[in-house]
Design a protein around this motif. Structure first.
Motif, mmCIF file in Angstrom:
data_model
loop_
_atom_site.group_PDB
_atom_site.id
_atom_site.type_symbol
_atom_site.label_atom_id
_atom_site.label_comp_id
_atom_site.label_asym_id
_atom_site.label_seq_id
_atom_site.Cartn_x
_atom_site.Cartn_y
_atom_site.Cartn_z
ATOM 1 N N ILE A 35 17.042 -0.984 11.341
ATOM 2 C CA ILE A 35 16.558 -0.185 12.484
ATOM 3 C C ILE A 35 16.718 1.307 12.174
ATOM 4 O O ILE A 35 17.696 1.711 11.531
ATOM 5 C CB ILE A 35 17.340 -0.485 13.793
ATOM 6 N N ASP A 37 15.801 5.233 14.394
ATOM 7 C CA ASP A 37 15.322 5.796 15.666
ATOM 8 C C ASP A 37 14.686 7.157 15.433
ATOM 9 O O ASP A 37 15.149 7.936 14.587
ATOM 10 C CB ASP A 37 16.500 5.984 16.634
ATOM 11 N N TRP A 44 13.540 11.196 12.206
ATOM 12 C CA TRP A 44 14.169 9.876 12.106
ATOM 13 C C TRP A 44 15.653 9.992 11.825
ATOM 14 O O TRP A 44 16.076 10.871 11.067
ATOM 15 C CB TRP A 44 13.511 9.065 10.982
ATOM 16 N N THR A 145 9.812 3.845 22.534
ATOM 17 C CA THR A 145 10.979 3.440 23.325
ATOM 18 C C THR A 145 11.307 4.395 24.468
ATOM 19 O O THR A 145 12.209 4.125 25.268
ATOM 20 C CB THR A 145 12.221 3.325 22.409
ATOM 21 N N LYS A 156 10.027 9.126 21.811
ATOM 22 C CA LYS A 156 11.069 8.359 21.106
ATOM 23 C C LYS A 156 10.472 7.039 20.597
ATOM 24 O O LYS A 156 9.689 6.399 21.320
ATOM 25 C CB LYS A 156 12.221 8.007 22.058
ATOM 26 N N GLN A 158 11.249 3.438 17.760
ATOM 27 C CA GLN A 158 12.167 2.685 16.924
ATOM 28 C C GLN A 158 11.342 2.009 15.828
ATOM 29 O O GLN A 158 10.251 1.489 16.103
ATOM 30 C CB GLN A 158 12.864 1.637 17.783
#
Ligand code: PMP
Length: 362
Positions: A35, A37, A44, A145, A156, A158
């Motif tokens: 993962i 974000d 990132w 997200t 935002k 992911q």
């Protein structure tokens, strides 16, 4: 941009791995996932490999409402000497970024995505099945997200990579499929999102697929959304026809997904000096070629099946049987060549295969 450090948390328990003859497509997932974000203005961060688990998202996350979601599909194979192999991973990551661009989503550099994937594969290496024809399906995806109900690109995101061991697509041997030519519904139009691998394209295709299933056809063949005349692609495959010695595939027009298998097949055909052309081709032309006795083969191409011979088309209740419903010799040769390269069994003259090596510890 500097290299991101990937924080690793290993799972305390290991899940039971399915037996290779019981593998289905996409139902079982490995022990870990990757993962990262994204926040607008910061880029990132938070690159991490963690135990596979549900993701918590705000109910207002934009992905649930306005569908900013892109994904990729690729495979890892165990080749000779137990080496872990990927097939043209940079092409998938390049395509993901094209999809992101179309959906106003941020880019994730190809190199960082491949490094993250390799690190994840090393950790979950034992999950890659080794029986003939099996592989580890790789699903990288990106979702919006940000909790926000305004219709606007989210701030935002992911990026996630999950892995799923999959069985051989052809458990009972390679066999031709029946395809229904879709006359009512359309998948995409030029100027829309057809060239992107975005969730909405698949949601909008479900109804036609359901009807095809009911009629005993394995997939639909989409026609262009304007004239309903020209062939676009099959459910999750690009499509090729061999007519009078020449191989024809619909040209990329903005509404077709640029398949990596398609691209590889075109390169292979050129390498073998077999005439191949990308152009508009109508469904009427296929039926005419069949009547004239010049339609030799038809096949779909995609990561899942690699090459899938088409044995029957049905357009407005008129059935067309291709090559007596048998596998064409070119389809078979392309299947053997491409899978041979992917599993590292034969020479790879194009440098398509990437060997996954354990990342050097800093
Ligand atoms: N078209 C569509 C709509 C697809 O979903 C896929 C599968 N990714 C393909 C074509 C084939 O692409 P590829 O060869 O890259 O798997």
């Amino acid at each position: 941009m500097g290299k991101h450090i990937i924080d690793i948390t290993l799972s305390e328990t290991k899940k039971q791995k399915p037996l290779s003859d019981q593998l289905e497509f996409g139902r079982v997932f490995t022990d870990h996932m990757f993962i990262a974000d994204y926040t607008e203005g910061q880029g990132w961060g938070g690159h991490r490999i963690v135990p596979y688990a549900p993701i918590a998202l705000d109910p207002a996350a934009t992905v649930f409402h306005y569908g900013q979601s892109v994904f990729e599909g690729m495979k890892a194979y165990v080749g000779k000497d137990g080496k872990v192999l990927l097939f043209r991973p940079e092409e998938n990551m390049r395509r993901m970024n094209l999809s992101c661009d179309r959906l106003c989503m941020p880019q994730f550099t190809e190199q960082s995505a491949i490094e993250a994937l390799e690190e994840l594969l090393v950790i979950d290496k034992e999950w890659i099945p080794t029986a003939e024809g099996t592989s580890l399906y790789i699903r990288p995806y990106m979702i919006a997200t940000e909790p926000y109900l305004g219709v606007a690109p989210a701030r935002k995101y992911q990026f996630v990579i999950i892995l799923s061991p999959v069985g051989s697509y052809y458990k009972e041997g390679i066999h031709p499929v029946k395809i229904l030519v879709e006359d009512d519904y359309v998948r995409a139009v030029a100027g829309g999102t057809g060239m992107a691998k975005t969730a909405g394209n698949y949601a909008s295709g479900l109804r036609a697929q359901e009807i095809a299933d009911r009629k005993g056809y394995s997939q639909v063949l989409w026609l262009d959304g304007v004239e309903r005349k020209y062939i676009e692609e099959v459910g999750s495959m690009n499509v090729f026809f061999k007519i009078n010695g020449e191989v024809i595939t619909p040209a990329l027009n903005g509404s077709i997904l640029e398949g990596i298998t398609r691209k590889s097949i075109i390169q292979l055909l050129k390498h073998w000096d077999i005439p191949v052309i990308e152009r508009k081709i109508s469904v009427e032309e296929i039926y005419e070629a069949n009547r004239a006795g010049t339609l030799e083969e038809a096949f779909g191409t995609g990561t899942a099946a690699v090459v899938s011979p088409i044995g029957e088309l049905n357009w407005r209740d008129e059935k067309l049987v291709v090559n007596n419903g048998d596998i064409g010799s070119l389809s078979e040769k392309l299947y053997n060549e491409l899978t041979g390269i992917q599993y590292g069994k034969i020479a790879d003259p194009f440098d398509w295969v990437v060997e996954v090596v354990e990342p050097a510890k800093a």
